[in-house]
Scaffold this active site. Structure first.
Site, PDB file in Angstrom:
ATOM      1  NE  ARG A 242      26.872  -7.999 -14.622  1.00 23.93           N
ATOM      2  CZ  ARG A 242      27.123  -9.716 -15.333  1.00 23.93           C
ATOM      3  NH1 ARG A 242      27.160  -9.610 -15.502  1.00 23.93           N
ATOM      4  NH2 ARG A 242      27.675  -7.852 -17.052  1.00 23.93           N
ATOM      5  CE  LYS A 269      22.456  -5.931 -15.625  1.00 21.35           C
ATOM      6  NZ  LYS A 269      23.519  -4.727 -15.462  1.00 21.35           N
ATOM      7  CG  HIS A 332      29.933  -4.025  -9.552  1.00 25.43           C
ATOM      8  ND1 HIS A 332      30.256  -3.529 -10.524  1.00 25.43           N
ATOM      9  CD2 HIS A 332      28.650  -4.995 -10.029  1.00 25.43           C
ATOM     10  CE1 HIS A 332      29.377  -3.979 -11.948  1.00 25.43           C
ATOM     11  NE2 HIS A 332      28.310  -4.780 -11.540  1.00 25.43           N
ATOM     12  NE  ARG A 335      30.684  -7.158 -13.231  1.00 20.42           N
ATOM     13  CZ  ARG A 335      30.984  -7.987 -14.687  1.00 20.42           C
ATOM     14  NH1 ARG A 335      31.543  -8.790 -13.703  1.00 20.42           N
ATOM     15  NH2 ARG A 335      30.649  -7.957 -15.218  1.00 20.42           N
ATOM     16  CG  HIS A 358      30.662  -5.629 -20.091  1.00 21.94           C
ATOM     17  ND1 HIS A 358      31.590  -4.644 -19.457  1.00 21.94           N
ATOM     18  CD2 HIS A 358      30.167  -5.121 -18.458  1.00 21.94           C
ATOM     19  CE1 HIS A 358      31.477  -4.495 -18.343  1.00 21.94           C
ATOM     20  NE2 HIS A 358      30.321  -4.631 -17.798  1.00 21.94           N
ATOM     21  CE1 TYR A 368      23.383 -21.767 -29.646  1.00 20.11           C
ATOM     22  CE2 TYR A 368      22.809 -19.374 -31.010  1.00 20.11           C
ATOM     23  CZ  TYR A 368      22.529 -21.233 -29.851  1.00 20.11           C
ATOM     24  OH  TYR A 368      21.233 -21.060 -30.374  1.00 20.11           O
TER      25      TYR A 368
END
Length: 398
Positions: A242, A269, A332, A335, A358, A368
């Site tokens: 990003r 994010k 952006h 991406r 995402h 994790y």
């Protein structure tokens, strides 16, 4: 003989406490201090009891008589007025303690502690501006779906569709927190799913198609400007993180020997650590950039001060100077380019989605498993950089 206001005003304190009766058990208690205190003497279940109504003139003679009559009415129904008063007071204390405001602020302190100051500030602003003035003082268990709907609909009615959606989201999170705390059993905000207008999908401009991407890469290679900005533009298509994650990158996040960039959770994010494997091409750029900005904190420091990175507009303005208009390409958009072409090249969709960082439907698992598919992603990222080089070579050969 019943009391009068004139008589009460004329009363003076004496050496010993005095009682002045009005009737029906109501009397005015005047201690040597000079206070004038309303009391009601009554019997309940064979026991003598006393009920306080406050002091005169804060509680007028008329008000005291009204409270006496209310107490008498309770006694006629077999209810102890003192117990009723204590229960009402306890209910008020509970209502204040379990008000939406108190629980919402507790949620903010507890659940948002690990988020950025900006995110915390935005959530608190929405609470204080849109939510707490309307429902803050209400007991959270007493709130009903129509009240919440009216609140968010009033925001939506002013054209603030995204704000209304975010406000409903915050209210829902507070209700979930209250459920976990044992304050309520049901999240009524969840019942309002679909009550607001559908979110308008924002399509970020991106050049798609191999030939157009090749022209973009050539334009970046030919761009002459501030050296860290040039490096950022060259890394953007290779790493496809990003824009904020790229421009705010710090040198301490990079391990050039291990060919890895680890972006900490607080900068992501989704608030989850993210690993970006570095291709040979990316390492070459980074090693040269380190000679320029390696002594500072940021890879891409601002031209005005080394204590801040380049701004959001810096990279966007560079694209505009290359000739790409708003509807053609955005920062952006790198991406979108990577997502589209990597899928066309038939890479495993899970590898692509993990590299794009995402959201995962299983938040605990994702928190994790930031290293999930890492060997495969390392290979994909190197092959992606090689593919971008091949696009340039083919374009130059024409």
């Amino acid at each position: 003989m019943p009391l009068t206001d004139t008589h009460i005003r004329s009363l003076k304190p004496e050496a010993k406490p005095r009682k002045y009766f009005d009737g029906g058990g109501l009397f005015l208690y005047v201690p040597p201090t000079g206070s004038k205190l309303w009391r009601l003497a009554y019997r309940f279940e064979g026991k003598s009891k006393l009920l306080s109504f406050g002091d005169y003139p804060a509680v007028s003679l008329k008000d005291a008589r009204g409270r006496r009559d209310e107490a008498k009415g309770l006694l006629a129904k077999g209810i102890d007025p003192s117990a009723q008063k204590k229960a009402a007071k306890q209910e008020q204390v509970t209502a204040e303690r379990d008000s939406f405001e108190n629980i919402a602020l507790d949620w903010h302190r507890t659940r948002l502690a690990g988020f950025s100051e900006k995110h915390q500030g935005t959530a608190l602003y929405r609470l204080n501006t849109y939510i707490l003035p309307i429902i803050g003082k209400k007991h959270i268990a007493s709130l009903e779906a129509p009240e919440i709907l009216a609140l968010v609909k009033s925001i939506e009615g002013k054209g603030n569709h995204e704000t209304a959606r975010r406000v409903l989201q915050i209210i829902g999170q507070v209700f979930r927190f209250a459920i976990a705390m044992g304050k309520i059993k049901h999240n009524i905000a969840a019942d309002l799913h679909g009550a607001l207008r559908p979110r308008k999908v924002v399509h970020r401009a991106a050049v798609l198609g191999k030939e157009k991407v090749a022209h973009l890469l050539m334009a970046i290679d030919e761009y002459a400007g501030y050296y860290p900005l040039v490096c950022a533009l060259k890394l953007a298509p290779m790493l496809f993180v990003r824009p904020t994650e790229l421009r705010c990158a710090t040198w301490q996040e990079f391990d050039l020997d291990a060919a890895e960039w680890r972006i900490p959770a607080e900068r992501m994010k989704m608030r989850r650590t993210h690993i970006v494997p570095l291709s040979r091409q990316a390492l070459t750029i980074l090693k040269e950039l380190k000679k320029f900005s390696g002594e500072g904190q940021y890879l891409f420091p601002s031209t005005r001060t080394e204590t801040r990175p380049i701004s959001d507009a810096t990279m966007l303005n560079a694209l505009r100077r290359m000739g790409y208009q708003k509807h053609e390409m955005s920062v952006h958009g790198f991406r979108s380019i990577a997502s589209t072409l990597l899928n066309e090249l038939c890479y495993n969709r899970d590898w692509i989605e993990r590299q794009l960082a995402h959201g995962d439907s299983n938040g605990v698992r994702a928190a994790y498993n930031y290293a999930e598919y890492l060997p495969e992603r390392k290979r994909m990222m190197q092959e992606w950089s090689d593919f971008l080089d091949s696009l340039r070579d083919k374009s130059w050969g024409k």
